[in-house]
Design an enzyme around this catalytic site. Structure first.
Site, PDB file in Angstrom:
ATOM      1  N   THR A  79      -5.061   7.196  -5.345  1.00  0.00           N
ATOM      2  CA  THR A  79      -5.180   7.406  -3.895  1.00  0.00           C
ATOM      3  C   THR A  79      -4.264   8.543  -3.440  1.00  0.00           C
ATOM      4  O   THR A  79      -4.654   9.376  -2.617  1.00  0.00           O
ATOM      5  CB  THR A  79      -4.843   6.102  -3.146  1.00  0.00           C
ATOM      6  OG1 THR A  79      -5.775   5.120  -3.584  1.00  0.00           O
ATOM      7  CG2 THR A  79      -4.958   6.254  -1.644  1.00  0.00           C
ATOM      8  N   GLU A 133       0.830  -1.210   0.000  1.00  0.00           N
ATOM      9  CA  GLU A 133       0.000   0.000   0.000  1.00  0.00           C
ATOM     10  C   GLU A 133       0.862   1.257   0.000  1.00  0.00           C
ATOM     11  O   GLU A 133       0.535   2.254  -0.640  1.00  0.00           O
ATOM     12  CB  GLU A 133      -0.916   0.017   1.230  1.00  0.00           C
ATOM     13  CG  GLU A 133      -2.035  -0.994   1.174  1.00  0.00           C
ATOM     14  CD  GLU A 133      -3.070  -0.676   0.112  1.00  0.00           C
ATOM     15  OE1 GLU A 133      -2.721  -0.748  -1.077  1.00  0.00           O
ATOM     16  OE2 GLU A 133      -4.214  -0.380   0.463  1.00  0.00           O
TER      17      GLU A 133
HETATM   18  N1  HSE Z   1      -8.148   5.178   3.873  1.00  0.00           N
HETATM   19  C1  HSE Z   1      -7.585   5.298   2.570  1.00  0.00           C
HETATM   20  C2  HSE Z   1      -7.945   6.654   2.003  1.00  0.00           C
HETATM   21  C3  HSE Z   1      -8.142   4.223   1.703  1.00  0.00           C
HETATM   22  O1  HSE Z   1      -9.078   7.065   2.161  1.00  0.00           O
HETATM   23  O2  HSE Z   1      -7.075   7.320   1.433  1.00  0.00           O
HETATM   24  C4  HSE Z   1      -7.634   4.211   0.305  1.00  0.00           C
HETATM   25  O3  HSE Z   1      -8.252   3.162  -0.412  1.00  0.00           O
END
Ligand code: HSE
Length: 309
Positions: free
Chosen positions: A181, A128
């Site tokens: 993201t 990630e």
């Molecule tokens: N919690 C993370 C965000 C999840 O909202 O950036 C990304 O999939």
């Protein structure tokens, strides 16, 4: 065991009120991965089917997560990974998390489970980190453990599996635009006013309580996001109209799935989830944007083993 084929589910992170701490596991959407022992040491990624992604294990989240695991063990062989990618990158339903989680899960199974499922989470988080610049666990944890998961603490990491109400379904619309993201995180404000934090905390507590007591009204009343949605929703076409349509069709609540652009709704029962999906479709049919829609039960098991050799 020399080879394993697994189904690695998509996930919804945040679930409105739990930015970076809450996630849930889907059942009907996901990737497949085939992992094989090799004589050559280290990790190779021989094929990615369905998406254009790097085969270099240092540039692919599956390779990075797998290497993070292998750093903690001494093995005199290696692993080859094939990824059959059904979850589109940048969709907001945990594409990078699935590849990261699947790699460490599969290797751990082949090795006879030296690590518990919870112990695999930090390795998957390394994937990630490569994908988004942040090692959040709210997609990899539900992918590995199944059901709803709460990251009670990041340092030290403490993950709690939360009860799943039996009749809960999710409907997800994925507009075919990509939001990375890393970009979606950059629009979220780094500081939160006290009043905003108070609202978010109330809703997070309410959602957790609603899940344990299977109180569907409380679940719905708690699905509000004060922290990310106000800034991120601007990036998602028809976001407000989709939300209105979900409520009109009887959804408990809805919000941005992970970092978007997918939008999710939680529903009581499959019939309602399908009605909500028809409502979502109507909204997007009026636009020129292509989209996918999924209706899924909550997957309480997480990654599934399909075959071993
Ligand atoms: N919690 C993370 C965000 C999840 O909202 O950036 C990304 O999939």
């Amino acid at each position: 065991m020399n080879e394993i084929r697994i189904f690695v589910p998509a996930t919804i992170a945040n679930i409105s009120c739990g930015f970076d701490v809450l996630g849930l596991c889907l059942d009907s959407v996901g990737d497949e991965m085939i992992i094989k022992k090799t004589i050559k040491k280290g990790i190779t990624i021989s094929k990615v089917i369905g998406q254009e992604l790097p085969l270099d294990p240092n540039k692919n989240v599956a390779g990075v997560a797998a290497n993070a695991l292998l750093k903690n063990l001494t093995v005199d062989f290696g692993f080859d990974i094939v990824i059959i990618k059904n979850i589109k990158p940048g969709s907001g339903i945990g594409s990078s998390a699935a590849s990261s989680a699947g790699a460490v899960f599969g290797i751990n199974e082949i090795l006879g489970k030296p690590f518990s499922l919870k112990e695999l989470i930090p390795f998957a988080m390394e994937g990630e980190k490569l994908a988004s610049g942040s090692a959040h666990a709210d997609n990899v944890a539900p992918a590995i453990l199944g059901g709803f998961t709460l990251i009670r603490s990041y340092e030290p990491l403490e993950v709690i599996k939360i009860h799943t109400p039996k009749e809960l379904y999710a409907t997800i619309i994925h507009p075919q635009i990509e939001i990375k993201t890393i970009d979606s995180r950059s629009v979220v404000k780094k500081e939160v006013p006290l009043q905003t934090a108070v609202k978010q905390l109330g809703n997070l507590g309410g959602l957790i309580s609603g899940l344990y007591t299977e109180d569907y009204n409380l679940i719905g009343n708690s699905l509000h996001d004060e922290i990310a949605e106000p800034y991120r929703s601007i990036l998602i076409p028809e976001f407000e109209n989709i939300k209105k349509e979900c409520i009109k069709n009887g959804a408990l609540g809805s919000g941005i799935s992970g970092s978007g652009p997918s939008i999710f709704a939680l529903c009581r029962g499959k019939e309602n989830a399908e009605k909500v999906s028809r409502g979502m479709k109507q909204v997007y049919n009026k636009t020129a944007i292509a989209f996918d829609i999924h209706v899924s039960k909550i997957n309480e098991r997480g990654i599934k083993i399909l075959e071993t050799k």
